[in-house]
Design an enzyme around this catalytic site. Structure first.
Site, PDB file in Angstrom:
ATOM      1  N   GLU A 225     210.519  15.080 147.903  1.00  0.00           N
ATOM      2  CA  GLU A 225     210.964  16.554 148.131  1.00  0.00           C
ATOM      3  C   GLU A 225     211.798  16.822 147.452  1.00  0.00           C
ATOM      4  OE1 GLU A 225     211.732  17.155 152.474  1.00  0.00           O
ATOM      5  OE2 GLU A 225     209.894  15.767 153.110  1.00  0.00           O
TER       6      GLU A 225
ATOM      7  N   GLU B 215     211.007  10.320 157.408  1.00  0.00           N
ATOM      8  CA  GLU B 215     212.235  10.471 158.313  1.00  0.00           C
ATOM      9  C   GLU B 215     212.225   9.705 159.512  1.00  0.00           C
ATOM     10  OE1 GLU B 215     214.816  11.810 157.328  1.00  0.00           O
ATOM     11  OE2 GLU B 215     214.623  13.063 155.775  1.00  0.00           O
TER      12      GLU B 215
END
Ligand code: IPT
Length: 995
Positions: free
Chosen positions: A482, A402
């Site tokens: 994820e 991220e």
């Protein structure tokens, strides 16, 4: 001059990064109790900190390694994406808690005279280090080691080591992972003797074809006794007959690397990772990661884990069929990787880089895109790769998490490719996937994942369909970094995801978010223990409960979600048809020779003597299948009732991580042709909705022929049907013979799960439910009819204040064969497509009937799915059988109380208590049940498990169904098929009193 902690550079004075290894060179642990003083600003206690003469006897002491915020100083902070300081890079606020540490130490008498190196395995967020008054240097990069050469400085006695640790530094801008901010010297501190002629660094390259090359900074000899190998460093050899290393068969060859002054322990795994034909191959064959994202977490110690805890994690993973770990989102303690080599886990080693909070700056100034940060980012990459390069378990390098995109990723990519061309690279967040060997996403819906499998996904925003970038990405293997956000009760759909992951060659696996709840031990004002989340700390901003999203509770108790994952990803598949079973080996590397297959037959959940045995399974190689004839189970002779055969694949011999007999995979097949067929999923049968005029107006009780009046005058009249007694005004069932009960009322509510709450305004089902009042239904008795002596019809209407929506209900009771049959019909009425809220089209979380029983009831026995809780999209782990539990043990203590403890497909339920008549309920064919000592409303209002106290009654739900769990707390909306549609629902049951 820029203060060190605000200098964007990574450090100074440090030695070059190198491999982490064990050798025979002396090593002195400096872990223990250090002197400690916490100050409010980056200056700490001031310039005298390193002064050996400083009297620190008045200082406190602290354990090293640890986080000071978990040792009674200041507070831990939790944020998800937000920086807890202004985005003002590389600067930090003046309020900057700073820990000053001092340690006096002597060398052991036999400490060699040569070189010595001081090593820190992890200091959060940065450290400046002095020895005997001399500045050694400083370092940032919390989850990475750094070393100083202290030769000539360290002396036999009376050394004074001083460290200043700022809570916030420029490094914090690169460490905005979704986790607690936990400052301190939290990993080991060691002094290493570096002998003359010792080895500083070495690199092992060992391929599955037996090729081995070990290089080192000094000439050395590699010896592997069991291979009869003695070879100098720098010389490549190809060895015959080596067994390759894999997570499934973690074959390590132990040996040594010796130079003039040092002998290093080697644990070599021969394995090859490559990407070929758009697939990830290990040792020449495709692999599928059945993975979890693992943060280092312990409720007492934070990220300062001991070795036993690491082993516990690995044992739990292996026992639950997990074969891969993404080290979210930083390199773990090096011991963890040594253990992964030994126990066998595929590792995606992720660098300590996350700049998520720049989302609040529109990604303006994002460090990977700013030259000022280039060195710091590269430094982190080098330190990860150099430290971990010799671990066979590490099969993928992940550049970080991220962090948007930016030029630094090109530099990082180039550096790794030159340094270690043997492993592919992963980076998810740059939509061009330019620096990644994988296409990768987080939290796609099932439909999107399916399209990705077919390489037919929509290109990411900004990427032109058909462009080179688009074509390249489509050719990449896909790694789901994820998915299945395990926050609170959930996730649902694990089997759905797995079915897709196993259907397309493109997939190399997936990693559930995440392994463990990051709850921290705490005590409330009354001294009661509980687990703290971000909202329990008085500081803003905080990410509240978002750190509680693991498959393990904070104390490492497996949650029902982990049981479900274990079933969904089991490495053996079964397909029973006719007189045989097709057994599918879903392992990528090994055959099924390590497993035994046993079976047994149960009728109505009771094992049938003699109907048990083992299956002879012929050799079945990786990713192959075999057909095995089944014995004649003798279903006919088993007797009346539902007959099921269970087949289990169990470990024949004990392994490092489980005992012999440990169940790896299982299946169940129904043998007798019963009257009931289970629907595969919750699909509540539809029935035509009658016009909305059938409800008679509220009436006083219609006293019909045959109604018996009980009790003295002025008391409530009762209505009797057989041995059942009803409140004559409300029509509620009050008694069956000796058994006292109350109910039912229509129940459409459940205490919202975290997944019901969605994420912000996205998929916020619970907010919609509450907006239209599904949480506050009021009930109106619409009259009682008695068509004949054995029948009672109770009509009613349930709905919330201010709304027209609701359900019209008909409870039809018939007394027959000494039991009370109940048929419930619920028809929607009013406006469910909310007009005021236009966009709302809600469906209820539950379609159920709520009863209460006296508080003396304590236990349940049921025949249905169990023993763990189950929901329509999370039921694979629950087998059909007969189970017994106390009512208290039916509750799953989610750290934040929410709906739990449901059991789908319950055929029969008995509720008992000492001295009380037992209630038996038979579903027709099935019911969902929950039983607890408090209401859904109390469950919803509770902030912590200990807020839940005995209401004095048992609240029993006998439901048609509940909607599924999903994983919308960070992910797609719950699929339609797992919702409870707004239409007529009819279900029935028989209530009886048994001895
Ligand atoms: C994703 C993060 O990578 C992970 O650290 C965690 O925060 C998770 O979300 C939610 O718990 S990022 C998100 C924007 C998908």
């Amino acid at each position: 001059m820029v203060a060190f902690h605000e200098d964007p550079g990574p450090g100074s004075g440090r030695r070059a990064a190198r491999a982490d290894f064990r050798s025979d060179a002396p090593r002195l642990s400096l872990n223990g109790r250090w002197r400690f003083l916490l100050s409010g600003t980056a200056d700490g206690t001031g310039p005298t900190l390193p002064d050996p003469e400083l009297d620190d006897s008045g200082w406190e002491t602290i354990r090293v390694p640890s986080h000071w915020v978990l040792e009674g100083h200041d507070q831990p902070r939790y944020t998800n994406t937000a920086y807890p300081f202004p985005i003002d890079p590389p600067y930090l606020p003046d309020d900057n808690p700073t820990g000053d540490y001092r340690l006096r130490f002597d060398l052991p008498p036999d400490w060699p005279a040569g070189r010595s190196v001081l090593r820190y395995q992890g200091v959060d967020s940065c450290g400046t280090v002095w020895l005997n008054g001399e500045l050694l240097g400083h370092s940032k990069g919390s989850r990475l080691p750094f070393e100083f050469d202290v030769t000539g400085l360290v002396r036999p006695r009376g050394n004074l080591l001083a460290v200043r640790v700022q809570r916030w530094s420029s490094g914090s801008y690169l460490e905005d992972q979704d986790m607690w901010w936990l400052p301190g010297i939290f990993r080991d501190v060691e002094l290493l003797s570096r002998p003359e002629g010792g080895i500083d660094d070495f690199t092992v390259r060992a391929s599955h074809d037996g090729t081995l090359l070990v290089t080192a900074d000094v000439p050395g000899i590699v010896e592997i006794p069991e291979l009869g190998l003695t070879v100098p460093t720098g010389q490549s050899v190809t060895l015959d007959g080596v067994e390759p290393w894999s997570a499934e068969h973690p074959r390590l060859y132990r040996g040594t690397l010796s130079a003039a002054g040092e002998r290093i322990e080697l644990a070599i795994g021969f394995r090859t990772v490559e990407i070929s034909g758009g697939r990830l191959l290990v040792n020449g064959v495709p692999v599928l990661f059945r993975g979890v994202n693992r943060h280092e977490h312990d409720p007492e110690r934070g990220r300062s884990l001991d070795r036993d805890t690491m082993i516990r994690d690995i044992e739990l993973m292996k026992r639950h069929n997990v074969n891969a770990v993404r080290t979210a989102h930083y390199p773990p303690h090096p011991e963890f990787l040594r253990l992964c080599d030994e126990y066998g886990l595929w590792v995606v080693d992720e660098c300590d880089i996350e700049t998520h909070g720049f989302i609040y700056a529109g990604w303006e100034g994002n460090p990977p895109d700013e030259p000022m940060w280039r060195e710091a980012l590269l430094d982190r990459t080098r330190r990860m790769v150099e430290r971990d390069k010799n671990h066979p378990s590490v099969v993928v390098w992940s550049l970080g998490n991220e962090s948007g995109s930016g030029a630094a990723f090109a530099d990082i990519e180039n550096w790794i490719r030159r340094r270690d061309p043997t492993r592919p690279l992963h980076y998810e967040r740059d939509p061009s996937y330019r620096h990644s060997d994988f296409h990768s996403l987080m939290y796609p819906s099932l439909d999107d994942l399916e399209r990705i499998g077919q390489r037919k996904e929509d290109p990411p925003e900004g990427v032109t369909p058909g462009s080179d970038e688009d074509v390249r990405r489509r050719g990449l293997p896909f790694l789901l970094c994820e998915y299945a956000h395990a926050m609170g009760n959930g996730p649902g759909s694990l089997s759905d995801y797995q079915a897709i992951l196993e259907s397309y060659e493109r997939f190399c696996g997936a990693f559930v978010w995440e392994w463990i709840d990051h709850g921290l031990s705490g005590r409330d004002s009354q001294g009661r223990p509980y687990y703290r989340h971000g909202g329990d700390i008085d500081a803003q901003p905080n990410g509240e409960r978002y750190c509680l999203d693991g498959l393990l509770f904070p104390d490492r108790t497996p949650s029902p979600g982990l049981a479900e994952l274990r079933k969904a990803i089991e490495p053996v598949g079964f397909d029973v048809s006719g007189g045989s079973v097709i057994i599918t080996n879903k392992y990528d590397m090994v055959d099924l020779g390590h497993l035994s297959f046993r079976w047994w037959v149960e009728v109505d959940g009771v094992p049938v003597e003699r109907l048990t045995g083992t299956l002879e399974v012929p050799r079945c190689g990786a990713r192959e299948r075999v057909r095995v004839p089944l014995p004649r189970f003798g279903a006919g002779s088993a007797g009346e009732g539902e007959t099921w055969v269970t087949i289990e694949a169990v470990l024949t011999a004990a392994t490092r991580w489980a005992q012999a007999g440990h169940v790896v995979a299982w299946t169940q097949v129904r043998l007798a042709t019963g009257t009931h067929r289970r629907p595969a999923r919750l699909s509540l049968p539809a029935a035509p909705t009658p016009p909305d005029d059938a409800l008679p107006p509220t009436t006083a009780v219609a006293v019909l022929p045959g109604v018996g009046w009980v009790g003295a005058e002025h008391e409530q009249p009762f209505v009797r049907v057989g041995a059942a007694e009803f409140d004559g005004r409300t029509g509620r069932l009050k008694r069956i013979g000796e058994l006292e009960l109350d109910g039912p009322v229509l129940d459409v509510w459940r205490a919202p799960t975290e997944n019901d709450r969605g994420q912000g305004p996205r998929n916020a089902l619970a907010a919609d439910w509450e907006a239209v009042g599904l949480d506050r239904f009021l009930h109106r008795s619409g009259g009682i009819e008695r068509p004949d002596d054995h029948t009672l019809v109770v009509r009613g209407r349930s709905g919330p204040a201010t709304r027209t929506l609701g359900f019209r209900t008909t409870f039809t009771y018939r007394w027959r064969d000494g039991a009370l049959h109940l048929q419930i019909d619920a028809d929607p009425v009013g406006d469910w497509l909310d007009t005021a809220y236009g966009h709302l089209s809600v469906s209820p979380p539950r379609m159920g009937a709520r009863f209460t029983l006296p508080g003396g009831y304590t236990d349940v026995t049921w025949f249905g799915r169990g023993p763990e809780e189950s929901y329509t999209d999370s039921r694979a782990a629950a087998r059909v059988g007969r189970f017994t539990s106390s009512i208290d043990a039916l509750q799953t203590p989610y750290v934040v109380p929410q709906e739990n403890g449901n059991h789908v497909e319950t055929r029969r339920l008995e509720v008992s208590g000492p001295g009380l008549a037992t209630l038996r309920v038979d579903g027709e064919p099935h019911l969902d049940f929950t039983a607890r000592r408090w209401t859904s409303e109390t469950l919803q209002a509770a902030r912590r498990p200990h807020d839940l106290t005995d209401s004095g009654r048992v609240w029993l739900n006998l439901d048609h169904g509940q909607q599924g769990l999903g994983s919308a707390s960070c992910g797609p909306a719950l699929p339609e098929r797992y919702r409870v549609p707004v239409r007529r629902h009819s279900w029935s049951m028989t209530l009886a009193v048994v001895d």
